[in-house]
Design a protein around this motif. Structure first.
Motif, PDB file in Angstrom:
ATOM      1  N   MET A  56     -11.855  32.351   4.736  1.00  0.00           N
ATOM      2  CA  MET A  56     -10.551  32.526   5.353  1.00  0.00           C
ATOM      3  C   MET A  56      -9.405  31.629   4.913  1.00  0.00           C
ATOM      4  N   SER A  57      -8.079  32.079   4.818  1.00  0.00           N
ATOM      5  CA  SER A  57      -6.923  31.292   4.608  1.00  0.00           C
ATOM      6  C   SER A  57      -5.972  31.223   5.638  1.00  0.00           C
ATOM      7  N   LEU A  58      -6.349  30.428   6.544  1.00  0.00           N
ATOM      8  CA  LEU A  58      -5.388  30.313   7.673  1.00  0.00           C
ATOM      9  C   LEU A  58      -4.309  29.220   7.900  1.00  0.00           C
ATOM     10  N   PHE A  59      -3.160  29.564   8.547  1.00  0.00           N
ATOM     11  CA  PHE A  59      -2.319  28.553   8.533  1.00  0.00           C
ATOM     12  C   PHE A  59      -1.885  28.052   9.933  1.00  0.00           C
ATOM     13  N   LEU A  60      -2.168  26.777  10.321  1.00  0.00           N
ATOM     14  CA  LEU A  60      -1.982  25.976  11.303  1.00  0.00           C
ATOM     15  C   LEU A  60      -0.663  25.382  11.817  1.00  0.00           C
ATOM     16  N   CYS A  61      -0.071  25.731  12.942  1.00  0.00           N
ATOM     17  CA  CYS A  61       0.963  24.903  13.445  1.00  0.00           C
ATOM     18  C   CYS A  61       0.731  24.141  14.712  1.00  0.00           C
ATOM     19  N   VAL A  62       0.900  23.051  14.901  1.00  0.00           N
ATOM     20  CA  VAL A  62       0.496  22.514  16.481  1.00  0.00           C
ATOM     21  C   VAL A  62       1.559  21.747  16.555  1.00  0.00           C
ATOM     22  N   ASP A  63       2.202  22.153  17.796  1.00  0.00           N
ATOM     23  CA  ASP A  63       3.317  21.408  18.572  1.00  0.00           C
ATOM     24  C   ASP A  63       2.891  20.542  19.726  1.00  0.00           C
ATOM     25  N   CYS A  64       2.920  18.934  19.389  1.00  0.00           N
ATOM     26  CA  CYS A  64       2.168  18.344  20.215  1.00  0.00           C
ATOM     27  C   CYS A  64       3.185  17.448  21.206  1.00  0.00           C
ATOM     28  N   GLY A  65       3.201  17.905  22.448  1.00  0.00           N
ATOM     29  CA  GLY A  65       4.124  17.427  23.428  1.00  0.00           C
ATOM     30  C   GLY A  65       3.443  16.388  24.390  1.00  0.00           C
ATOM     31  N   GLY A 110       1.030  35.951   7.544  1.00  0.00           N
ATOM     32  CA  GLY A 110       1.996  35.769   8.808  1.00  0.00           C
ATOM     33  C   GLY A 110       1.773  36.479  10.033  1.00  0.00           C
ATOM     34  N   ASN A 111       0.482  36.913  10.136  1.00  0.00           N
ATOM     35  CA  ASN A 111       0.114  37.757  11.485  1.00  0.00           C
ATOM     36  C   ASN A 111      -0.394  36.622  12.345  1.00  0.00           C
ATOM     37  N   ILE A 112       0.008  36.273  13.349  1.00  0.00           N
ATOM     38  CA  ILE A 112      -0.707  35.324  14.466  1.00  0.00           C
ATOM     39  C   ILE A 112      -1.993  35.785  14.588  1.00  0.00           C
ATOM     40  N   VAL A 113      -3.033  35.247  14.606  1.00  0.00           N
ATOM     41  CA  VAL A 113      -4.339  35.686  14.650  1.00  0.00           C
ATOM     42  C   VAL A 113      -5.106  34.840  15.812  1.00  0.00           C
ATOM     43  N   GLU A 128      20.318  28.716  19.309  1.00  0.00           N
ATOM     44  CA  GLU A 128      19.200  29.360  19.278  1.00  0.00           C
ATOM     45  C   GLU A 128      18.167  28.523  20.246  1.00  0.00           C
ATOM     46  N   PHE A 129      17.638  29.317  21.025  1.00  0.00           N
ATOM     47  CA  PHE A 129      16.449  28.819  21.951  1.00  0.00           C
ATOM     48  C   PHE A 129      15.217  28.995  21.413  1.00  0.00           C
ATOM     49  N   VAL A 130      14.338  28.183  21.053  1.00  0.00           N
ATOM     50  CA  VAL A 130      12.878  28.490  20.390  1.00  0.00           C
ATOM     51  C   VAL A 130      11.891  28.176  21.484  1.00  0.00           C
ATOM     52  N   ASP A 131      11.427  29.260  22.067  1.00  0.00           N
ATOM     53  CA  ASP A 131      10.376  29.123  23.194  1.00  0.00           C
ATOM     54  C   ASP A 131       9.143  29.008  22.648  1.00  0.00           C
ATOM     55  N   ASP A 132       8.895  29.128  21.479  1.00  0.00           N
ATOM     56  CA  ASP A 132       7.512  28.964  21.076  1.00  0.00           C
ATOM     57  C   ASP A 132       7.386  28.482  19.480  1.00  0.00           C
ATOM     58  N   ALA A 133       7.857  26.963  19.406  1.00  0.00           N
ATOM     59  CA  ALA A 133       7.847  26.305  18.014  1.00  0.00           C
ATOM     60  C   ALA A 133       6.709  26.420  17.486  1.00  0.00           C
ATOM     61  N   ALA A 134       5.382  26.395  17.978  1.00  0.00           N
ATOM     62  CA  ALA A 134       4.293  26.502  17.120  1.00  0.00           C
ATOM     63  C   ALA A 134       4.173  27.582  16.499  1.00  0.00           C
ATOM     64  N   ALA A 135       4.542  28.879  17.296  1.00  0.00           N
ATOM     65  CA  ALA A 135       4.374  30.166  16.630  1.00  0.00           C
ATOM     66  C   ALA A 135       5.442  30.225  15.319  1.00  0.00           C
ATOM     67  N   THR A 136       6.756  29.811  15.667  1.00  0.00           N
ATOM     68  CA  THR A 136       7.817  29.817  14.513  1.00  0.00           C
ATOM     69  C   THR A 136       7.175  28.966  13.317  1.00  0.00           C
ATOM     70  N   GLY A 137       6.762  28.017  13.505  1.00  0.00           N
ATOM     71  CA  GLY A 137       6.354  27.205  12.600  1.00  0.00           C
ATOM     72  C   GLY A 137       5.151  27.624  11.851  1.00  0.00           C
ATOM     73  N   ALA A 138       4.139  28.334  12.330  1.00  0.00           N
ATOM     74  CA  ALA A 138       3.037  28.846  11.925  1.00  0.00           C
ATOM     75  C   ALA A 138       3.361  29.685  11.033  1.00  0.00           C
ATOM     76  N   VAL A 139       4.320  30.868  11.321  1.00  0.00           N
ATOM     77  CA  VAL A 139       4.767  32.200  10.468  1.00  0.00           C
ATOM     78  C   VAL A 139       5.445  31.573   9.504  1.00  0.00           C
ATOM     79  N   GLY A 140       6.403  30.505   9.550  1.00  0.00           N
ATOM     80  CA  GLY A 140       7.157  29.890   8.641  1.00  0.00           C
ATOM     81  C   GLY A 140       6.297  29.309   7.474  1.00  0.00           C
ATOM     82  N   LEU A 141       5.219  28.673   8.082  1.00  0.00           N
ATOM     83  CA  LEU A 141       4.267  28.046   7.065  1.00  0.00           C
ATOM     84  C   LEU A 141       3.946  29.126   6.089  1.00  0.00           C
ATOM     85  N   ALA A 142       3.119  30.056   6.769  1.00  0.00           N
ATOM     86  CA  ALA A 142       2.296  31.048   6.076  1.00  0.00           C
ATOM     87  C   ALA A 142       3.557  31.653   5.117  1.00  0.00           C
ATOM     88  N   SER A 143       4.719  31.889   5.352  1.00  0.00           N
ATOM     89  CA  SER A 143       5.591  32.471   4.378  1.00  0.00           C
ATOM     90  C   SER A 143       5.804  31.382   3.335  1.00  0.00           C
TER      91      SER A 143
END
Length: 358
Positions: free
Chosen positions: A1-10, A23-26, A338-353
């Motif tokens: 698999m070629s997966l792209f991971l984004c982790v928002d550590c808070g 860019g599909n969230i899996v 802009e309000f980003v309510d899911d930064a990890a999802a935004t980041g993961a999609v952007g990373l894959a792109s």
């Protein structure tokens, strides 16, 4: 698999999102806190390991019930990973964390493993607006920080930052600040009443906070706030939950009560608290805003930038509006907000792109 991971550590939770090459969230999972400055290396690593492992379990159909080992056995499933880590504020701190994450994921240190402060995830909305090149990322939740960015051909260049110093030194506008300011306003009204002889005005916020501590009077609040941090090995289960909390959480956990009083009951004392905290945070953010000159070449003009907001407190529209009003009063009106309510999802999609075709 070629997966792209984004982790928002808070400071309150860890959010891991996994995308495929299209860019599909899996896969995704939530875990416990992973602020790099608050936790030991062992606890920080453990929080990320558990959350990423749980996210990997959801990438199969049906989801796996068996834990996914990290570091990976054999080849890594990840093509690239992007970490935004609260409390990670210096190049030295980043350099210390990269080998840990590299080993954990099986990704060599380099361009496929990006690690920075969690505000970097909020720079992505610049790409939604081709007429601008600047973003100001603001996180306001458990803690607070503001960072300005400029988009370049190779990514995002950090320009200026303010805040992110933790609850002892700062975190203006965040949960701890709101809780502390609420207590301060309560005791200030009690002090004023001591010389007038009249009781303080009725307040829903005061009643809610006294109820949280199991108190009848503001005069008893001192002991509740200053009782020492509990020793986990000798916690008495008969104690009220707030007394089993660390002092920082004891105050930051009051923020929801303040918001309830202010925005559901129109409590004037609670509204005053939130206007105070949002105004102080706006003054802090203004440090990185303005017309740049020779002495301050990294200032960002609000009218030429997007304000990208993240975090639980600014996720509440009424509080977000108080912050925007306070910034506008100082002459800082952003072209876009802009309000980003899911930064990890935004980041993961952007990373894959960003890795398409590579």
């Amino acid at each position: 698999m070629s997966l792209f991971l984004c982790v928002d550590c808070g400071g309150s939770k860890t959010n891991a999102v996994i995308c495929d090459a299209k860019g599909n969230i899996v896969g995704r999972a939530l875990g416990g806190p992973s602020n790099a400055s608050y936790l030991s290396v062992k606890d920080f690593t453990s929080a990320i390991r558990m959350t990423v492992s749980d996210a990997l379990k959801t990438t199969t159909s049906p989801p796996s019930i068996e834990p996914v080992p990290l570091p990976p056995v054999g080849d890594t499933p990840f093509a690239a990973a992007w970490f935004g880590v609260s409390g990670l504020d210096s190049p030295m701190a980043v350099a210390e964390v990269i080998p840990i994450l590299s080993n954990l994921l099986g990704i060599p240190a380099g361009p496929r493993l990006s690690v920075a402060n969690d505000t970097i995830l909020l720079a992505a909305p610049v790409r939604l607006h081709p007429d601008i090149k600047h973003a100001v990322g603001v996180i306001c939740g458990t803690g607070s920080i503001a960072v300005s960015f400029e988009e370049t051909e190779t990514g995002f260049n950090e320009l200026g930052r303010v805040g992110g110093w933790g609850w002892i030194l700062g975190d203006e506008g965040g949960g701890f600040h709101v809780g502390r300011e609420a207590i301060r306003q309560m005791v200030a009204e009690t002090d004023a009443a001591s010389v007038t002889g009249a009781p303080p005005p009725e307040s829903v916020m005061t009643k809610l906070i006294l109820g949280r501590f199991g108190l009848d009077s503001v005069l008893d609040i001192l002991g509740a706030v200053h009782v020492p941090d509990p020793n986990p090995s000798v916690i008495n289960p008969q104690h009220l939950p707030q007394f089993t909390m660390l002092r920082e959480k004891r105050l930051s956990s009051l923020a929801p009560l303040v918001f309830t009083a202010a925005f559901e009951h129109d409590d004037q004392l609670a509204l005053r608290v939130l206007k105070t905290t949002s105004s102080i945070f706006a003054a802090q953010i203004a440090t990185i805003l303005g017309d740049k000159d020779e002495k301050r070449p990294k200032l960002v003009k609000a009218q030429d930038a997007v304000l990208s907001l993240g975090g639980s407190l600014v996720g509440i529209e009424a509080y977000r509006n108080l912050l925007l009003e306070a910034l506008a009063a100082k002459g800082h009106v952003f072209r876009y907000v802009e309000f980003v309510d899911d930064a990890a999802a935004t980041g993961a999609v952007g990373l894959a792109s960003s890795f398409k075709g590579q």
